[in-house]
Motif scaffolding. Structure first.
Motif, PDB file in Angstrom:
ATOM      1  N   ASN A   1       0.800  -1.225   0.000  1.00  0.00           N
ATOM      2  CA  ASN A   1       0.000   0.000   0.000  1.00  0.00           C
ATOM      3  C   ASN A   1       0.836   1.281   0.000  1.00  0.00           C
ATOM      4  O   ASN A   1       0.537   2.210  -0.771  1.00  0.00           O
ATOM      5  CB  ASN A   1      -0.980   0.014   1.172  1.00  0.00           C
ATOM      6  CG  ASN A   1      -1.855   1.251   1.168  1.00  0.00           C
ATOM      7  OD1 ASN A   1      -2.628   1.478   0.242  1.00  0.00           O
ATOM      8  ND2 ASN A   1      -1.727   2.070   2.199  1.00  0.00           N
ATOM      9  N   PRO A   2       1.880   1.395   0.844  1.00  0.00           N
ATOM     10  CA  PRO A   2       2.660   2.635   0.822  1.00  0.00           C
ATOM     11  C   PRO A   2       3.292   2.927  -0.542  1.00  0.00           C
ATOM     12  O   PRO A   2       3.402   4.091  -0.945  1.00  0.00           O
ATOM     13  CB  PRO A   2       3.744   2.394   1.888  1.00  0.00           C
ATOM     14  CG  PRO A   2       3.150   1.375   2.798  1.00  0.00           C
ATOM     15  CD  PRO A   2       2.344   0.490   1.904  1.00  0.00           C
ATOM     16  N   PHE A   3       3.676   1.883  -1.249  1.00  0.00           N
ATOM     17  CA  PHE A   3       4.323   2.070  -2.544  1.00  0.00           C
ATOM     18  C   PHE A   3       3.297   2.438  -3.618  1.00  0.00           C
ATOM     19  O   PHE A   3       3.579   3.249  -4.499  1.00  0.00           O
ATOM     20  CB  PHE A   3       5.094   0.809  -2.923  1.00  0.00           C
ATOM     21  CG  PHE A   3       6.146   0.451  -1.913  1.00  0.00           C
ATOM     22  CD1 PHE A   3       7.377   1.099  -1.921  1.00  0.00           C
ATOM     23  CD2 PHE A   3       5.907  -0.498  -0.931  1.00  0.00           C
ATOM     24  CE1 PHE A   3       8.334   0.806  -0.975  1.00  0.00           C
ATOM     25  CE2 PHE A   3       6.866  -0.804   0.020  1.00  0.00           C
ATOM     26  CZ  PHE A   3       8.078  -0.147   0.003  1.00  0.00           C
TER      27      PHE A   3
ATOM     28  N   SER B   1       3.320   6.073  -5.713  1.00  0.00           N
ATOM     29  CA  SER B   1       3.327   6.248  -7.169  1.00  0.00           C
ATOM     30  C   SER B   1       2.043   6.877  -7.708  1.00  0.00           C
ATOM     31  O   SER B   1       2.071   7.659  -8.648  1.00  0.00           O
ATOM     32  CB  SER B   1       3.575   4.904  -7.862  1.00  0.00           C
ATOM     33  OG  SER B   1       2.558   3.977  -7.541  1.00  0.00           O
ATOM     34  N   SER B   2       0.898   6.534  -7.083  1.00  0.00           N
ATOM     35  CA  SER B   2      -0.384   6.989  -7.646  1.00  0.00           C
ATOM     36  C   SER B   2      -0.837   8.340  -7.124  1.00  0.00           C
ATOM     37  O   SER B   2      -1.606   9.041  -7.790  1.00  0.00           O
ATOM     38  CB  SER B   2      -1.473   5.952  -7.351  1.00  0.00           C
ATOM     39  OG  SER B   2      -1.732   5.889  -5.947  1.00  0.00           O
ATOM     40  N   PHE B   3      -0.361   8.743  -5.923  1.00  0.00           N
ATOM     41  CA  PHE B   3      -0.875   9.977  -5.339  1.00  0.00           C
ATOM     42  C   PHE B   3       0.215  10.925  -4.848  1.00  0.00           C
ATOM     43  O   PHE B   3       0.294  12.074  -5.274  1.00  0.00           O
ATOM     44  CB  PHE B   3      -1.828   9.646  -4.183  1.00  0.00           C
ATOM     45  CG  PHE B   3      -2.377  10.863  -3.509  1.00  0.00           C
ATOM     46  CD1 PHE B   3      -3.388  11.604  -4.109  1.00  0.00           C
ATOM     47  CD2 PHE B   3      -1.891  11.281  -2.286  1.00  0.00           C
ATOM     48  CE1 PHE B   3      -3.898  12.737  -3.501  1.00  0.00           C
ATOM     49  CE2 PHE B   3      -2.383  12.416  -1.665  1.00  0.00           C
ATOM     50  CZ  PHE B   3      -3.399  13.151  -2.272  1.00  0.00           C
TER      51      PHE B   3
ATOM     52  N   LEU C   1       3.347  15.777  -5.200  1.00  0.00           N
ATOM     53  CA  LEU C   1       4.592  16.432  -4.809  1.00  0.00           C
ATOM     54  C   LEU C   1       5.242  17.137  -5.999  1.00  0.00           C
ATOM     55  O   LEU C   1       5.694  18.286  -5.894  1.00  0.00           O
ATOM     56  CB  LEU C   1       5.556  15.398  -4.224  1.00  0.00           C
ATOM     57  CG  LEU C   1       6.893  15.919  -3.702  1.00  0.00           C
ATOM     58  CD1 LEU C   1       6.677  16.864  -2.522  1.00  0.00           C
ATOM     59  CD2 LEU C   1       7.785  14.750  -3.280  1.00  0.00           C
ATOM     60  N   VAL C   2       5.290  16.462  -7.127  1.00  0.00           N
ATOM     61  CA  VAL C   2       5.897  17.046  -8.323  1.00  0.00           C
ATOM     62  C   VAL C   2       5.158  18.316  -8.739  1.00  0.00           C
ATOM     63  O   VAL C   2       5.770  19.305  -9.170  1.00  0.00           O
ATOM     64  CB  VAL C   2       5.912  16.018  -9.473  1.00  0.00           C
ATOM     65  CG1 VAL C   2       6.220  16.691 -10.809  1.00  0.00           C
ATOM     66  CG2 VAL C   2       6.931  14.921  -9.192  1.00  0.00           C
ATOM     67  N   ALA C   3       3.840  18.320  -8.566  1.00  0.00           N
ATOM     68  CA  ALA C   3       3.049  19.494  -8.927  1.00  0.00           C
ATOM     69  C   ALA C   3       3.391  20.695  -8.056  1.00  0.00           C
ATOM     70  O   ALA C   3       3.214  21.847  -8.484  1.00  0.00           O
ATOM     71  CB  ALA C   3       1.554  19.172  -8.806  1.00  0.00           C
ATOM     72  N   LYS C   4       3.896  20.435  -6.858  1.00  0.00           N
ATOM     73  CA  LYS C   4       4.227  21.516  -5.924  1.00  0.00           C
ATOM     74  C   LYS C   4       5.686  21.935  -5.990  1.00  0.00           C
ATOM     75  O   LYS C   4       6.067  22.941  -5.390  1.00  0.00           O
ATOM     76  CB  LYS C   4       3.906  21.068  -4.484  1.00  0.00           C
ATOM     77  CG  LYS C   4       2.426  20.808  -4.228  1.00  0.00           C
ATOM     78  CD  LYS C   4       2.154  20.522  -2.766  1.00  0.00           C
ATOM     79  CE  LYS C   4       2.752  19.224  -2.284  1.00  0.00           C
ATOM     80  NZ  LYS C   4       2.345  18.874  -0.905  1.00  0.00           N
TER      81      LYS C   4
ATOM     82  N   GLY D   1      -3.458  12.520   6.435  1.00  0.00           N
ATOM     83  CA  GLY D   1      -3.533  13.084   5.097  1.00  0.00           C
ATOM     84  C   GLY D   1      -4.888  12.893   4.471  1.00  0.00           C
ATOM     85  O   GLY D   1      -5.808  12.315   5.065  1.00  0.00           O
ATOM     86  N   SER D   2      -5.038  13.366   3.246  1.00  0.00           N
ATOM     87  CA  SER D   2      -6.319  13.306   2.549  1.00  0.00           C
ATOM     88  C   SER D   2      -6.682  11.893   2.114  1.00  0.00           C
ATOM     89  O   SER D   2      -7.814  11.637   1.728  1.00  0.00           O
ATOM     90  CB  SER D   2      -6.302  14.238   1.335  1.00  0.00           C
ATOM     91  OG  SER D   2      -5.238  13.888   0.466  1.00  0.00           O
ATOM     92  N   ARG D   3      -5.706  11.015   2.163  1.00  0.00           N
ATOM     93  CA  ARG D   3      -5.963   9.594   1.885  1.00  0.00           C
ATOM     94  C   ARG D   3      -5.360   8.766   3.007  1.00  0.00           C
ATOM     95  O   ARG D   3      -4.366   9.146   3.621  1.00  0.00           O
ATOM     96  CB  ARG D   3      -5.352   9.172   0.544  1.00  0.00           C
ATOM     97  CG  ARG D   3      -5.975   9.874  -0.649  1.00  0.00           C
ATOM     98  CD  ARG D   3      -5.567   9.215  -1.952  1.00  0.00           C
ATOM     99  NE  ARG D   3      -6.102   9.923  -3.093  1.00  0.00           N
ATOM    100  CZ  ARG D   3      -6.005   9.481  -4.342  1.00  0.00           C
ATOM    101  NH1 ARG D   3      -5.385   8.329  -4.591  1.00  0.00           N
ATOM    102  NH2 ARG D   3      -6.514  10.178  -5.338  1.00  0.00           N
ATOM    103  N   ARG D   4      -5.937   7.632   3.253  1.00  0.00           N
ATOM    104  CA  ARG D   4      -5.447   6.765   4.309  1.00  0.00           C
ATOM    105  C   ARG D   4      -4.051   6.251   3.979  1.00  0.00           C
ATOM    106  O   ARG D   4      -3.779   5.858   2.859  1.00  0.00           O
ATOM    107  CB  ARG D   4      -6.390   5.562   4.486  1.00  0.00           C
ATOM    108  CG  ARG D   4      -5.982   4.638   5.608  1.00  0.00           C
ATOM    109  CD  ARG D   4      -6.911   3.458   5.687  1.00  0.00           C
ATOM    110  NE  ARG D   4      -6.505   2.546   6.741  1.00  0.00           N
ATOM    111  CZ  ARG D   4      -7.049   1.345   6.952  1.00  0.00           C
ATOM    112  NH1 ARG D   4      -8.026   0.921   6.175  1.00  0.00           N
ATOM    113  NH2 ARG D   4      -6.612   0.581   7.925  1.00  0.00           N
TER     114      ARG D   4
END
Length: 281
Positions: A82-84, A88-90, A95-98, A261-264
């Motif tokens: 799950n962490p991986f 990759s998906s979120f 982060l790259v967008a920021k 965070g916004s996702r579990r």
């Protein structure tokens, strides 16, 4: 068999040196982990071991060997998955967008063990290289044990280890067979820098990180130590960064520096812009 008074001294010694908490019923674990150390260091029995540690006459390396034997934990590639998937998906796209195109994305694996976690992250980033938009990545792996860090830097794993959690196409793409073992490619090894670190000691010198993986470590500490470590992790986490803990770990009741965070599956610094607005539902 170790006497309870000797066991009690050793567990207090371990808590002071590493934060590790052992209950009253873990003598068997301590004995099984430390007997090879006694043999290797030519210490006749646990009574002598305790005497050497208590009066400060232990030979060079004995105290570190005791701590490392008790704190070396099992690891595997892409552990818990799950962490991986979240990375990759979120987390990575967000982060790259920021981050600007010249920003170096820094990731800290706070308990690298034998290297599977930081190397899993490195391979995952290589697979998703297009998402980085040319940004550099630095992965820092730290651990208390010098022995496991030596293995990390060598990057060699046996057949059993590469069969645990590692996708076959990753094995074929990023490893070279060396006899009965497999060595991870120089390209992936170059993405990770390893160093020895005790989480009970200051780590501000590591700098600021965009993402911190501190998984399956806090479970071995008492509440006060957990709170202290989380406070200091907050000090090296970017204001809009991310903290990923183990599945059985939480910041609830331990730290006011992070919120869900916004996702579990991850936490963000409370000081992050809009952190409370994006807290988990």
């Amino acid at each position: 068999m170790i006497a309870f008074s000797e066991y009690d001294f050793l567990r207090r010694f371990l808590k002071q040196r590493s934060g590790l908490i052992l209950g009253d019923d873990k003598q068997y674990l301590l004995e099984s982990r430390l007997e090879p150390v006694l043999h290797r260091m030519k210490v006749p029995d646990f009574s002598r071991l305790v005497a050497l540690l208590r009066d400060g006459t232990a030979p060079v390396g004995l105290a570190d060997a005791v701590v490392e034997a008790m704190t070396t934990n099992e690891s595997l590639f892409f552990r818990d998955k799950n962490p991986f998937e979240l990375l990759s998906s979120f987390i990575l796209p967000e982060l790259v967008a920021k981050r600007g195109p010249l920003h170096t994305i820094r990731i800290w694996c706070a308990a690298a063990s034998t290297g599977q976690e930081p190397y899993s992250i490195a391979m995952l980033l290589k697979e998703n290289e297009r998402l980085l938009g040319g940004r550099r990545v630095e992965i820092v792996g730290t651990d208390l044990s010098s022995d496991v860090l030596a293995r990390c830097e060598e990057g060699i794993y046996n057949q059993f280890e590469v069969q645990r959690g590692l996708p076959v196409h990753y094995l074929l793409r990023y490893f070279t067979q060396v006899g009965d073992n497999w060595r991870i490619s120089p390209e992936i090894r170059s993405m990770v820098r390893f160093s020895r670190l005790n989480l009970l000691q200051p780590f501000g010198h590591l700098g600021t990180f965009d993402i911190v993986f501190c998984r399956n470590v806090l479970i071995y500490f008492d509440s006060a130590t957990k709170s202290d470590v989380l406070t200091r992790i907050a000090g090296v986490t970017a204001r809009d960064g991310y903290l990923i803990l183990g599945g059985a770990e939480t910041v609830l009741g331990l730290s006011s520096d992070f919120v869900a965070g916004s996702r579990r599956g991850f936490y963000v610094p409370r000081t992050s812009t809009g952190a409370m607005a994006t807290a988990a539902k």
